[in-house]
Design an enzyme around this catalytic site. Structure first.
Site, PDB file in Angstrom:
ATOM      1  N   HIS A  10     -15.775  10.405 -28.977  1.00 43.15           N
ATOM      2  CA  HIS A  10     -17.098  11.140 -29.540  1.00 43.15           C
ATOM      3  C   HIS A  10     -16.860  12.155 -30.702  1.00 43.15           C
ATOM      4  CE1 HIS A  10     -17.627  10.357 -25.222  1.00 43.15           C
ATOM      5  NE2 HIS A  10     -18.916  10.319 -25.333  1.00 43.15           N
TER       6      HIS A  10
ATOM      7  N   ASP B  76     -11.125   8.485 -24.507  1.00 45.56           N
ATOM      8  CA  ASP B  76     -12.213   7.799 -24.179  1.00 45.56           C
ATOM      9  C   ASP B  76     -12.646   6.746 -25.089  1.00 45.56           C
ATOM     10  OD1 ASP B  76     -12.759   9.794 -25.991  1.00 45.56           O
ATOM     11  OD2 ASP B  76     -14.089  10.790 -24.520  1.00 45.56           O
TER      12      ASP B  76
ATOM     13  N   ASP C 287     -10.891  11.326 -30.239  1.00 46.76           N
ATOM     14  CA  ASP C 287     -11.642  11.154 -29.116  1.00 46.76           C
ATOM     15  C   ASP C 287     -12.731  10.253 -29.605  1.00 46.76           C
ATOM     16  OD1 ASP C 287     -12.562  12.979 -26.650  1.00 46.76           O
ATOM     17  OD2 ASP C 287     -14.007  12.141 -27.464  1.00 46.76           O
TER      18      ASP C 287
ATOM     19  N   HIS D 272     -16.975  19.823 -28.715  1.00 49.04           N
ATOM     20  CA  HIS D 272     -18.270  19.733 -28.920  1.00 49.04           C
ATOM     21  C   HIS D 272     -18.926  21.289 -28.959  1.00 49.04           C
ATOM     22  CE1 HIS D 272     -18.476  15.526 -28.506  1.00 49.04           C
ATOM     23  NE2 HIS D 272     -18.177  15.539 -27.362  1.00 49.04           N
TER      24      HIS D 272
HETATM   25 ZN   LIG Z   1     -14.965  12.236 -25.794  1.00 50.86          ZN
END
Ligand SMILES: [Zn+2]
Length: 310
Positions: free
Chosen positions: A164, A245, A162, A125
């Site tokens: 995200h 995740d 991931d 991120h």
């Molecule tokens: Zn994540």
């Protein structure tokens, strides 16, 4: 030849405070799982600190200095709603980024086939000038730039499974045709980016999944969109943002993957690396917040990498 496992105890000292999901126990859970006899053949090494010159291939010097200056002498400091630094965070961040760089160096030197880096803070991120989503330095993007600058790699790909979207990696790669970013992620979800039509210069391949999607949907996204694009790109080094995740047990998202799905994608990536770049693959830990799911998923991921290396 062998699979390299890179970590560092300093990564435990990045303290995010009580109740934060991105916590040191994540690495302890992975360590416990990888203490099993099946992992005896791993070549285990400690991560060196990343050189600032390597970090500054991606992040402007002013940003790096801002992160350093933000480290408190005690307790915590919030960089945003969920990104926290503590006295140990600078050293942890240097080791976390240094792990991927070291893994690239070792593989390029022929000392390992592939590698997994168990480190924190995570990285995908972090944008060039912005820390967010628990991330300070974007280790995987920095490793990609390092593979080019230090080893003459021409075409470097990052696959990010991931749950995200890796907005930071996408931002770093956005206008560079020799860098490839492919991501499956839940949408809508933090950070909000990752739509199908975010394509950079034809080098970004997002495959958003809906809340409730399972391993079949995940596999279809790779089979139909990301893997064919990766094949056409033909990387000479493959990097993986390995977040776990998307597991059904994870508290931060709503996909329904199980361990077998992580083994499947790892096998596919190993296959792609074997086809295009002599198996050269470095995977680094991103998210994964249910300790049991994280430990078991990491175990099958690393087992699959080891199977490729033996
Ligand atoms: Zn994540």
């Amino acid at each position: 030849m062998t699979t390299l496992f890179v970590s560092h105890p300093a990564c435990l000292l990045h303290d995010t405070g009580y109740g934060h999901p991105e916590r040191a126990d994540r690495l302890r859970a992975i360590d416990d799982a990888l203490a099993a006899p099946a992992f005896k053949a791993l070549k285990r090494e400690q991560a060196p600190r990343a050189e600032l010159t390597a970090i500054e291939r991606l992040h402007p010097q002013a940003y790096v200095e801002m992160i350093r200056a933000s480290i408190p002498a005690r307790d915590h400091k919030m960089l945003d709603m969920d990104t926290v630094v503590s006295p140990g965070s600078w050293e942890a961040a240097l080791r976390a980024t240094g792990a991927s760089i070291h893994a690239v160096d070792q593989i390029m030197a022929g000392k390992a086939d592939n590698a997994f880096c168990a480190v924190r803070p995570p990285g995908h991120h972090a944008e060039p000038s912005r820390a967010m989503g628990f991330c300070l330095f974007n280790s995987i993007a920095i490793a990609a730039l390092h593979a080019r600058a230090a080893h003459g790699a021409k075409r470097v790909a990052v696959i990010d499974f991931d749950v995200h979207h890796g907005n930071g990696t996408q931002a770093a790669f956005w206008s560079d045709r020799d860098l490839f970013y492919g991501s499956t992620h839940q949408m809508p979800l933090f950070p909000g980016t990752g739509a199908l039509d975010e394509t950079g210069v034809g080098n970004i391949f997002n495959a958003p999944l809906k809340p409730g999607d399972d391993g079949d949907d995940f596999r279809a996204a790779y089979e139909n969109r990301i893997l064919p694009a990766l094949d056409a790109f033909a990387p000479d080094f493959l990097l993986v943002s390995a977040g776990f995740d998307a597991h059904v047990r994870d508290p931060l998202a709503n996909l329904r993957l199980v361990e077998a799905d992580f083994a499947w994608i790892t096998g596919k990536l190993v296959e792609a690396a074997a086809k295009h770049c002599g198996g050269k693959l470095v995977s680094t830990l991103e998210g994964g917040y249910d300790l049991e799911a994280l430990a078991n998923s990491t175990a099958v991921h690393v087992e699959t990498l080891m199977g490729a290396a033996s």
